[in-house]
Design an enzyme around this catalytic site. Structure first.
Site, PDB file in Angstrom:
ATOM      1  N   CYS A  55      -3.531  -2.678   5.909  1.00 46.97           N
ATOM      2  CA  CYS A  55      -3.690  -1.367   6.544  1.00 46.97           C
ATOM      3  C   CYS A  55      -5.098  -1.211   7.113  1.00 46.97           C
ATOM      4  CB  CYS A  55      -3.381  -0.241   5.565  1.00 46.97           C
ATOM      5  SG  CYS A  55      -4.265  -0.317   4.012  1.00 46.97           S
ATOM      6  N   CYS A  79       0.858  -1.185   0.000  1.00 47.53           N
ATOM      7  CA  CYS A  79       0.000   0.000   0.000  1.00 47.53           C
ATOM      8  C   CYS A  79       0.895   1.236   0.000  1.00 47.53           C
ATOM      9  CB  CYS A  79      -0.865  -0.061   1.261  1.00 47.53           C
ATOM     10  SG  CYS A  79      -1.558   1.483   1.826  1.00 47.53           S
ATOM     11  N   GLU A  80       0.690   2.152  -0.929  1.00 48.65           N
ATOM     12  CA  GLU A  80       1.620   3.273  -1.009  1.00 48.65           C
ATOM     13  C   GLU A  80       1.346   4.326   0.053  1.00 48.65           C
ATOM     14  OE1 GLU A  80       1.257   5.178  -4.785  1.00 48.65           O
ATOM     15  OE2 GLU A  80      -0.439   6.390  -4.178  1.00 48.65           O
ATOM     16  N   HIS A  81       0.246   4.172   0.770  1.00 49.37           N
ATOM     17  CA  HIS A  81      -0.078   5.173   1.780  1.00 49.37           C
ATOM     18  C   HIS A  81       0.486   4.819   3.138  1.00 49.37           C
ATOM     19  CE1 HIS A  81      -3.642   5.853  -1.068  1.00 49.37           C
ATOM     20  NE2 HIS A  81      -2.702   6.708  -1.340  1.00 49.37           N
ATOM     21  N   HIS A  82       0.597   3.525   3.432  1.00 54.12           N
ATOM     22  CA  HIS A  82       1.055   3.109   4.752  1.00 54.12           C
ATOM     23  C   HIS A  82       2.261   2.195   4.696  1.00 54.12           C
ATOM     24  CE1 HIS A  82      -3.247   4.083   5.374  1.00 54.12           C
ATOM     25  NE2 HIS A  82      -2.788   4.651   6.470  1.00 54.12           N
ATOM     26  N   HIS A  92      -6.456  -5.792   2.580  1.00 51.30           N
ATOM     27  CA  HIS A  92      -5.496  -4.737   2.856  1.00 51.30           C
ATOM     28  C   HIS A  92      -5.126  -4.765   4.337  1.00 51.30           C
ATOM     29  CE1 HIS A  92      -5.840  -2.257  -0.948  1.00 51.30           C
ATOM     30  NE2 HIS A  92      -6.689  -3.241  -1.114  1.00 51.30           N
ATOM     31  N   GLN A  98      -4.756  -0.130  -5.208  1.00 42.73           N
ATOM     32  CA  GLN A  98      -5.343  -1.268  -5.901  1.00 42.73           C
ATOM     33  C   GLN A  98      -6.016  -0.877  -7.212  1.00 42.73           C
ATOM     34  OE1 GLN A  98      -7.647  -3.991  -3.440  1.00 42.73           O
ATOM     35  NE2 GLN A  98      -8.577  -4.906  -5.243  1.00 42.73           N
TER      36      GLN A  98
END
Lengths: 239, 256
Positions: free
Chosen positions: A200, A129-132, A198, A170
């Site tokens: 996250c 996940c590119e955010h977390h 996910h 995704q």
């Protein structure tokens, strides 16, 4: 200079091609963009193998800082080589950045007089996940309607690997896989469905254990003809 | 004040570590730390009661991280993540990654929040005197941890069973004990043992059994890449260790 290329690479699949695709509905117009796409694809490599080794000390130092910031004792036996291992693991998990679809596919496209649906399903996919920076994983189902050209089946799984071993979202992953196949083969239609969990959402935040995210990308006849889409969805449904 | 406490605890860890690799997780490891502290040799399983007094002292010193520590170290962890993003060849300025270092740092602090909590705070008031001496099992407790070798998640299920000795524990407290020890940089074997030892020392039951079945992302996502592999570890203390029938009953009940 590296960062510029990376921006182009990500914007290849985010802003430029996709936004143009949104404006025009038909699949036929997509071929106009493919020339530009091929040119940019050759430049897609943003990291060479040789750079990987030289970047390791930097990543190691960063991981040591993180461990210390978390209050851990970096001198204890279990953590002694963890920065190195974590740096290598992270490089492996983002190795998709220095692989190109062009290299993988170039010799596995065959002329075959076949126009029926070809599906490869239940491809395990693992991404970050590119955010977390936390993993998400699941299954991909890919279907395409060949237009006189078929691709080696494992190449579909390799395309998934290239795009999934990156920092991803995704929705973008689904679209990138679909676009790569349509650019490589010019088929009558491509369908990609990803169903993923996910971490996250499961390990932190809302902490919903059983939630799964489903995204799909339908191009060409899968988008226009509901019966084709139905056939694909029926065949990829797991009993 | 918290700062100096943290420094002192780190010194303690370093001393303990140099004294013989006993400060596992840097904090509470019932068995090894006691040995160094009191100088008593480690015997079999019968010394649980002897350890409990000094172990409870351990609990009081256990906390090494506070919410203030978290806030103070967040910028440096976020900066480290920015370095990592750059080192991987990504562009930290693109829209999707702009706030990722802070999100990732906060996420990592959440995944290691077990370091902020003490067993004694969680358990102190939920131990009840109950005239019950049959097996109590709480199973299928979802567990999420971080592999200390690769910093990649581990997740699975924990099954806990114990034979009370006139004292029972609030059921959710078993799950909270799992949370405290799993939200750390862990090794599955150590996690299993820490949970078992914590319950033993809190309740002094006749026996404790802990079974963990987990999937390690470090094996699934990288390395050997075996999708369906699971690792099972167990710790049996007291009657569970000595009496095979009790152990059998426990294992049968968690399987059904």
């Amino acid at each position: 200079m590296d960062y510029q290329k990376v921006k182009e690479m990500n914007s290849l699949c985010n802003d430029e091609i996709v936004s143009e695709f949104k404006c025009r509905n038909g699949f036929a117009e997509l071929s106009i963009e493919t020339k530009k796409a091929v040119v940019q694809r050759v430049n897609e490599t943003s990291r060479k193998e040789a750079e990987d080794e030289s970047r390791l000390p930097l990543l190691e130092a960063a991981y040591t800082t993180i461990l210390q910031g978390l209050g851990e004792n970096t001198d204890r036996q279990g953590l002694l080589r963890t920065p190195l291992r974590a740096a290598k693991a992270m490089q492996f998990l983002t190795k998709g950045y220095h692989e190109t679809v062009y290299d993988i596919l170039n010799d596995a496209i065959f002329d075959e007089d076949h126009e029926e649906l070809v599906i490869v399903k239940d491809i395990d996919v693992f991404s970050l996940c590119e955010h977390h920076l936390v993993p998400f994983f699941g299954k991909v189902h890919i279907g395409y309607l060949p237009n006189k050209k078929v691709v080696g089946l494992s190449k579909l799984a390799r395309i998934v690997e290239i795009y999934s071993r990156r920092l991803q979202v995704q929705e973008r992953l689904t679209k990138q896989i679909a676009m790569a196949i349509s650019e490589a083969l010019q088929p009558a239609g491509v369908a990609v469905v990803i169903e993923a969990t996910h971490m996250c959402m499961v390990m932190r935040g809302v902490q919903k254990m059983n939630s799964r995210t489903v995204t799909s990308a339908m191009l060409g006849s899968f988008r226009e003809d509901p019966k084709t889409r139905e056939e694909f969805l029926a065949l990829t449904k797991n009993a | 004040m918290d700062r100096s406490k943290q420094n002192q605890l780190k010194q303690n860890e370093k001393q303990a570590a140099s004294a013989g690799d006993s400060s596992v997780n840097g904090h509470f490891d019932g068995m090894a730390k006691i040995t160094n502290r009191t100088g008593l040799p480690l015997a079999g399983s019968g010394e649980t009661s002897g350890q409990s007094s000094s172990a409870i002292e351990n609990w009081r010193e256990e906390r090494t991280r506070s919410v203030e520590d978290n806030e103070m170290s967040l910028p440096s962890i976020a900066a480290a993540y920015t370095t990592i993003l750059r080192g991987l060849g990504e562009d930290p300025q693109r829209q999707g990654l702009l706030k990722t270092p802070w999100r990732a740092a906060t996420a990592m602090q959440f995944f290691t929040k077990g370091y902020q909590e003490k067993i004694i705070d969680v358990l102190n008031d939920a131990i009840f005197d109950e005239d019950h001496d049959e097996m109590v099992i709480v199973k299928d407790i979802d567990m999420f941890s971080m592999c200390e070798h690769h910093l990649v998640p581990i997740f699975g299920r924990v099954h806990i069973g114990y034979l009370p000795n006139k004292r029972v524990l609030g059921l959710s407290k078993l799950a909270r004990i799992v949370e405290i020890y799993s939200r750390r940089l862990q090794v599955q074997e150590r996690l299993t043992k820490q949970i078992a030892v914590a319950i033993t020392e809190a309740l002094q039951p006749a026996g404790v059994g802990v079974v963990i079945e987990a999937t390690h992302m470090c094996m699934v996502m990288r390395g050997v890449q075996k999708m369906n592999s699971k690792t099972v570890t167990s710790t049996m203390l007291g009657v569970f260790r000595e009496d095979p029938k009790t152990r059998d009953e426990f294992l049968t009940l968690i399987r059904s």
